[in-house]
Motif scaffolding. Structure first.
Motif, PDB file in Angstrom:
ATOM      1  N   TYR B  41       0.814  -1.202   0.000  1.00  0.00           N
ATOM      2  CA  TYR B  41       0.000   0.000   0.000  1.00  0.00           C
ATOM      3  C   TYR B  41       0.854   1.262   0.000  1.00  0.00           C
ATOM      4  O   TYR B  41       0.537   2.243  -0.647  1.00  0.00           O
ATOM      5  CB  TYR B  41      -0.962   0.004   1.196  1.00  0.00           C
ATOM      6  N   PHE B  42       1.965   1.217   0.770  1.00  0.00           N
ATOM      7  CA  PHE B  42       2.795   2.413   0.901  1.00  0.00           C
ATOM      8  C   PHE B  42       3.486   2.751  -0.416  1.00  0.00           C
ATOM      9  O   PHE B  42       3.376   3.860  -0.927  1.00  0.00           O
ATOM     10  CB  PHE B  42       3.834   2.196   2.009  1.00  0.00           C
ATOM     11  N   ILE B  43       4.180   1.743  -0.990  1.00  0.00           N
ATOM     12  CA  ILE B  43       4.886   1.963  -2.247  1.00  0.00           C
ATOM     13  C   ILE B  43       3.871   2.026  -3.397  1.00  0.00           C
ATOM     14  O   ILE B  43       3.975   2.852  -4.307  1.00  0.00           O
ATOM     15  CB  ILE B  43       5.907   0.835  -2.512  1.00  0.00           C
ATOM     16  N   GLY B  45       0.826   3.035  -3.508  1.00  0.00           N
ATOM     17  CA  GLY B  45       0.109   4.298  -3.609  1.00  0.00           C
ATOM     18  C   GLY B  45       0.886   5.300  -4.441  1.00  0.00           C
ATOM     19  O   GLY B  45       0.347   5.929  -5.364  1.00  0.00           O
ATOM     20  N   ALA B  46       2.192   5.433  -4.137  1.00  0.00           N
ATOM     21  CA  ALA B  46       3.032   6.384  -4.869  1.00  0.00           C
ATOM     22  C   ALA B  46       3.153   5.989  -6.339  1.00  0.00           C
ATOM     23  O   ALA B  46       3.024   6.822  -7.233  1.00  0.00           O
ATOM     24  CB  ALA B  46       4.416   6.470  -4.215  1.00  0.00           C
TER      25      ALA B  46
END
Lengths: 371, 141
Positions: B41-43, B45-46
């Motif tokens: 989700y963190f990577i 999303g970007a």
């Protein structure tokens, strides 16, 4: 502008963490001692609208900032493809920071916005991820602002919007412009205004509540329920219900609803404010928590753990601090707006404490343990 | 000394110290988060924003304008499209009713017609924009 808005969202976010008094009892969702201690302090119990304001700002400002954030990301996209990709160790560090910053921003805004809509497509704990994600995002943001501060000052001073050359923000080979700077900013402002009108009412209330057409708890519902009795698996509560009062582990007295109604009753207009950014003020009546403590023979109790009839769930119990227990307006509410408490709002009795996060105002109270 | 450092590192020692401190905080926070599918989700999303979402709306903009050349009506389409698009980006879980069950459990009532509301708001925005374009055309005559 974006920096100011993000600053408001970050500060109110950390304050909300503190408002849950995670150092007490089983209040902590994030394992205790791992949540950067300096940020825990006793949350005040006045003014009563404090938490409503905090969460209204956190959620509304966050949502209103989305168009500005997207515009910012759009304006810096040429930097993603700059050449050479890495000029030096320092530049590599800046690029890693940019990943933490952009990834962190999208993650924090995304998870927060999904949470207020009760949408959980992921396999991790929202509270934990949103909390630690904030540390990643905020440290990257502080660093980014620190690094770019001289550039910012220079840009403001020379009134030249963007600086050229390596590290600058001018696109190397721009297409002919199709919109003026003023038009672009006007569009972003219009989108922000639209989001404000469609969202803010669920927190501010009044006529704006009807305009909050896309907000999860807007559009006319001025006394929303959070978690129905059916969902919390609280069955019918009949006349055999008794409130158990326990002092230092010793069961002192059990009170029926009629006996509670015979104790001195107080009425106050108090808000319930949800962490999800909506709030509602109603007239609650019942017994003051301080009077209950006195009735149980513990007038100087330093905290109280409140337990719900709800059999399971993170918020089936809450520990209130001394200032919350003894606050003038803290109630065990038995009725609302002059009528018996509805089951979904916590019948037979619920906690209402000024400035307390919504879910800590325990519903369907069965037992109170004073220490 | 500073010049030597600058030549080899690329910035001042303060820059290095600041970055090391922030990385320490980030790594500590990330170790707490390496469970479930957090990293995706963190990577993700970007990447999704930078490599899919942004190129997609840029392309959409170009197609709607019919190519490179600036056209007069472009911004009368863009402003309502951006306003409505942002509403969709923020509120799509409600608009598409992705979590109807959660909504009913939580609030004790059926969700209102969020999709209908969004479509109606979008229609009104485009109507206002079309009206202002008509006014602008008449003025220009």
């Amino acid at each position: 502008m974006l920096l100011v808005l993000v600053g408001v969202v970050a500060v109110t976010g950390f304050l909300s963490h503190a408002a849950y008094n995670p150092y007490l009892g089983h209040n902590a969702v994030i394992p205790r001692g791992q949540d950067f201690k300096p940020f825990t302090f006793t949350w005040p119990a006045s003014p009563s609208w404090l938490y409503a304001l905090n969460q209204g700002l956190h959620v509304t400002v966050g949502i209103v900032a989305v168009p500005l954030l997207l515009a910012k990301l759009w304006s810096v996209i040429p930097r993603l493809f700059e050449f050479p990709p890495v000029r030096s160790v320092a530049h590599l560090f800046e690029r890693v920071t940019a990943l933490a910053l952009v990834g962190g921003a999208i993650f924090q805004f995304g998870t927060g916005i999904f949470d207020v809509q009760l949408y959980y497509p992921w396999h991790f704990n929202f509270v934990e991820a949103h909390y630690y994600g904030a540390w990643v995002f905020c440290s990257a943001l502080v660093l980014h602002v620190g690094t770019k501060f001289p550039v910012m000052v220079k840009a403001f001073r020379t009134r030249r919007e963007l600086l050229e050359g390596p590290g600058g923000l001018v696109a190397p080979d721009p297409a002919p412009p199709t919109i003026s700077r003023r038009g672009f900013l006007g569009g972003v402002g219009a989108a922000m205004g639209g989001m404000f009108i469609l969202t803010a009412g669920q927190s501010i209330g009044g006529p704006l509540r009807k305009a909050a057409l896309l907000a999860p708890r807007g559009g006319g519902d001025d006394f929303p329920v959070n978690k129905t009795a059916a969902f919390a698996k609280v069955g019918r509560v009949d006349a055999s219900w008794r409130l158990k009062l326990v002092v230092n582990g010793r069961h002192v007295v059990s009170l029926s609803r009629a006996e509670l109604l015979a104790l001195p009753q107080r009425s106050y207009d108090l808000p319930i404010a949800c962490v999800e950014g909506w709030s509602t003020t109603q007239r609650w009546s019942g017994v003051r928590l301080a009077d209950l403590a006195r009735h149980a023979g513990a007038p100087n109790a330093s905290q109280v753990q409140v337990e719900s009839l709800q059999p399971a769930g993170a918020f089936r119990q809450t520990t209130l601090a001394a200032n919350e227990l003894h606050a003038e307006q803290s109630l065990l509410a038995l009725s609302v707006n002059g009528a018996e408490l509805p089951l979904d709002h916590g019948f037979p009795a619920r906690i209402i404490v000024p400035a307390l996060p919504g879910v800590h105002n325990t519903k369907w109270v069965g037992e109170m343990r004073f220490t | 000394m500073i010049a030597w450092f600058r030549r080899h590192y690329g910035a001042t020692p303060l820059h290095l110290l600041g970055h090391l401190a922030a990385f320490a905080v980030c790594i500590y926070a990330l170790t707490k988060l390496l469970k479930g599918n957090f990293v995706e989700y963190f990577i993700g999303g970007a990447l999704l924003h930078d490599l899919v979402f942004l190129p997609l709306y840029s392309l959409l903009d170009r197609v709607a304008r019919g190519g490179e050349r600036p056209v007069r009506y472009a911004n009368y389409l863009r402003i309502p499209a951006v306003m409505s698009g942002v509403m969709l980006v923020v509120y799509f879980p409600l608009i598409f009713g992705s979590e109807r069950v959660n909504y009913v459990h939580d609030t004790g009532r059926q969700p209102p017609e969020f999709l209908g509301r969004w479509l109606l708001i979008t229609a009104v925005l485009f109507l206002i924009s079309a009206f202002s374009y008509a006014v602008a055309l008449r003025r220009a005559r």
